[in-house]
Design a protein around this motif. Sequence first.
Motif, PDB file in Angstrom:
ATOM      1  N   LEU A   1       0.726  -1.041   0.314  1.00  4.90           N
ATOM      2  CA  LEU A   1       0.070   0.088  -0.004  1.00  4.90           C
ATOM      3  C   LEU A   1       0.787   1.378  -0.129  1.00  4.90           C
ATOM      4  O   LEU A   1       0.437   2.351  -0.627  1.00  4.90           O
ATOM      5  CB  LEU A   1      -0.833  -0.143   1.240  1.00  4.90           C
ATOM      6  N   SER A   2       1.902   1.360   0.891  1.00  8.37           N
ATOM      7  CA  SER A   2       3.078   2.214   0.775  1.00  8.37           C
ATOM      8  C   SER A   2       3.504   2.633  -0.518  1.00  8.37           C
ATOM      9  O   SER A   2       3.723   3.599  -1.091  1.00  8.37           O
ATOM     10  CB  SER A   2       3.884   2.357   1.918  1.00  8.37           C
ATOM     11  N   ALA A   3       3.943   1.440  -1.220  1.00 10.03           N
ATOM     12  CA  ALA A   3       4.359   1.505  -2.390  1.00 10.03           C
ATOM     13  C   ALA A   3       3.634   2.258  -3.570  1.00 10.03           C
ATOM     14  O   ALA A   3       3.866   2.794  -4.528  1.00 10.03           O
ATOM     15  CB  ALA A   3       5.055   0.142  -2.745  1.00 10.03           C
TER      16      ALA A   3
ATOM     17  N   ALA B   1      -3.119   4.769   4.112  1.00 14.11           N
ATOM     18  CA  ALA B   1      -1.968   4.494   4.750  1.00 14.11           C
ATOM     19  C   ALA B   1      -1.807   5.460   5.674  1.00 14.11           C
ATOM     20  O   ALA B   1      -0.850   4.871   6.745  1.00 14.11           O
ATOM     21  CB  ALA B   1      -0.755   5.230   3.626  1.00 14.11           C
ATOM     22  N   ALA B   2      -2.600   6.402   6.138  1.00 12.89           N
ATOM     23  CA  ALA B   2      -2.575   7.059   7.484  1.00 12.89           C
ATOM     24  C   ALA B   2      -3.171   6.348   8.565  1.00 12.89           C
ATOM     25  O   ALA B   2      -2.690   6.181   9.625  1.00 12.89           O
ATOM     26  CB  ALA B   2      -3.470   8.424   7.066  1.00 12.89           C
TER      27      ALA B   2
ATOM     28  N   VAL C   1      -2.412   1.911  12.850  1.00 18.20           N
ATOM     29  CA  VAL C   1      -2.564   0.398  13.056  1.00 18.20           C
ATOM     30  C   VAL C   1      -1.119  -0.177  13.489  1.00 18.20           C
ATOM     31  O   VAL C   1      -1.142  -1.023  14.599  1.00 18.20           O
ATOM     32  CB  VAL C   1      -3.095  -0.448  11.999  1.00 18.20           C
ATOM     33  N   LEU C   2      -0.127   0.278  12.895  1.00 17.06           N
ATOM     34  CA  LEU C   2       1.251  -0.384  13.350  1.00 17.06           C
ATOM     35  C   LEU C   2       1.533   0.028  14.770  1.00 17.06           C
ATOM     36  O   LEU C   2       2.389  -0.551  15.614  1.00 17.06           O
ATOM     37  CB  LEU C   2       2.186   0.205  12.070  1.00 17.06           C
ATOM     38  N   ALA C   3       1.355   1.293  15.013  1.00 18.84           N
ATOM     39  CA  ALA C   3       1.626   1.829  16.395  1.00 18.84           C
ATOM     40  C   ALA C   3       0.697   1.186  17.625  1.00 18.84           C
ATOM     41  O   ALA C   3       1.499   0.574  18.413  1.00 18.84           O
ATOM     42  CB  ALA C   3       1.266   3.488  16.612  1.00 18.84           C
TER      43      ALA C   3
END
Length: 680
Positions: free
Chosen positions: A322-324, A528-529, A534-536
């Motif tokens: 998704l970032s890419a 992405a935001a 979610v990663l945090a």
Amino acid sequence: MKTIITPRVRNLVLLLLAVTGMLFAGAGTASAHAALTGSDPSSGVVVDKAPTQISLTFSEKVATNDDSLRVLNPEGKRVDVGKPSNISGTTYATQVRSGLPDGTYTVAWQVVSADSHPVGGAFTFSIGSPSKTTVSVSAEQDVGGGLVGGLYGFGRYMSYAGFIVMVGGAAFILACWQRGAGVRALQRLVVSGWVSLTAATLWLLLVRGSYTTTGKLGDIFDLNLLGQVLQTKTGAALVSRLLLLAAAALFIAVLFGAYDKREDEEKRDLTFGLAIGGGVVAAGLAASWALAEHASTGLQPGIAMPVDVVHLLAVATWLGGLSALLVALYRAPSGNQVGRTAVQNFSRIAFGSVLALVATGIYQSWRQLGSWSAFTDTGYGQLLLVKIGLVALLVGIASISRRWTAKLAETTATAGTVVEERAPEKEKAHASASTKTADSSATASAEASASSATAPAKAGVSSATASAEADSDVAASTKGAGSEPADDSKRAAQLARQRSAVDTARKKRLRDADPVRFGLRRSVLAEAAVAVVVLAVTTALTATEPGRTEEDAKAAKSSSSSSSSSAGALTLDMSFDTGGTDGKGVIRLDLDPARVGGNEMHVYVQRPNGRAFDVPEVKVAFTLAAKKIGPLPVTPDRIATGHWAANGIQIPMAGDWKISVTVRTSDIDQTTVDKNAQIG
């Protein structure tokens, strides 16, 4: 008759599966922190005699050092001696000085659980009667926090982020958009992921020693602590991660070097080899988490570790890809924009990644929570509910992106149809123009001869005008250069900035001219935001005690508390007769809490009429014949007439134990009686 599944129905199914999987999913890495399940003496108890050792029982095996178990007197001075030792199973003990005076003592403990996380706590017990103490129990319970804990958590977040960006970006290029290997923005994205993961791994190696011991910022660069870390399972995993990152650097060099320079047909042969090699390296990096953290301990580690690897790879493929895609939509040059096929390929891969997350998440849930009540009754479950909501939002936005992808495909297909329809018309026009060439040649010759006379005059006027303008500009430049050279350099820099701003605005207008691509970029940016948040939350989950362990620890403490408040978990009555004139009586033995580990024993000796019997000596022995253990002798202390007691009796394992009691009523009259009882 075929069943047609509309995009809306498919998106709803995707959302349902994702939320279900995350409902049962943990933090990406799963299982249990160690929890204190018992102690001897128990927390808050008042004992009559000073113990000779302090023992703690945990829910799993832990790693200890010289300062893992500390016993502090009311003045805050240490009274423990020697190193903590593992006396049986998950029970660890430390010796204390003999003859401790009455007062309240604090037991502070800090160990490293099998999942690599430091855990600690403190409790008090009293000898004789409680007293004031200068030790703060709450301060002793602060483990893995503070500034060092925050720095270690930041390193963990950056390591996860770097892994996701590097692996997901490379997978997007190989599987979705091979021409992206030549896009500088994508190259920088993947390389930045590698740099972040490498730097974070080195940082974790440095900080871990202080993180698991003193918690002091100055101990981060302590080489002795670094040496201790390298000898642990976590240290070995971090070193192996660095070695795998060296292989990843070679993979990235080939991807953006030899692979990018090859033609499209030649890339197909190299794509398979790069996919296999990159997959092996990515799986190895994911295993460096699985082998050293949550999945390596607890229930079924042989299954949990490969499941954890799949979980991490699915997260990286989805969020990293998704970032890419976001970078490609915003930063790819106008001549090499990401196309419909690449977006559709990523949409299918993302769907497969979500399915993998569902499958692995259901299994991880069973390991981590164990019950529905853990969602609301534990901190881990509450944090997991927050993650579930965020993932539901993320999948909802992804469904919008899929709609924009479908519109992009329709737009591209329509444009292709228009081009095909205009091709025959162009051929007819070309044929008609060929037939008219001969007819127009004569007219063209006449016009050429007529215009030849007037052309020199017009050319002369035009040349004169251009020359005059050029001379005027040169004169102005010369005058300005001779008088104000500094102003000219500033003016030139200002003009360069203006041109750059104009070019940027023109590119943005061209980029935003397509409403479909504009909508797709906005929805992917929103994805992405949310993914960053979610990663945090995921990083926080990996440092939180799972619900299953927390509930088990609460149950164990509740059971221990109820056992301590009762008359005794095990009570045995035995009659005896030593053979003398006054040799008959009854023995009542109370064993509390009658479990594996430390126990407290009280022996009451009474005459047949129920009055206390003042006997000179009582001895007790424990034997587990099935395991050939014992007899384990215990010599209780006389508390009062007919009352004998002993603390810290260690029962090494559960089983049908034979408890033998020897009573001496005179210098020559004694007897031994025994009874079997289930302990543990």
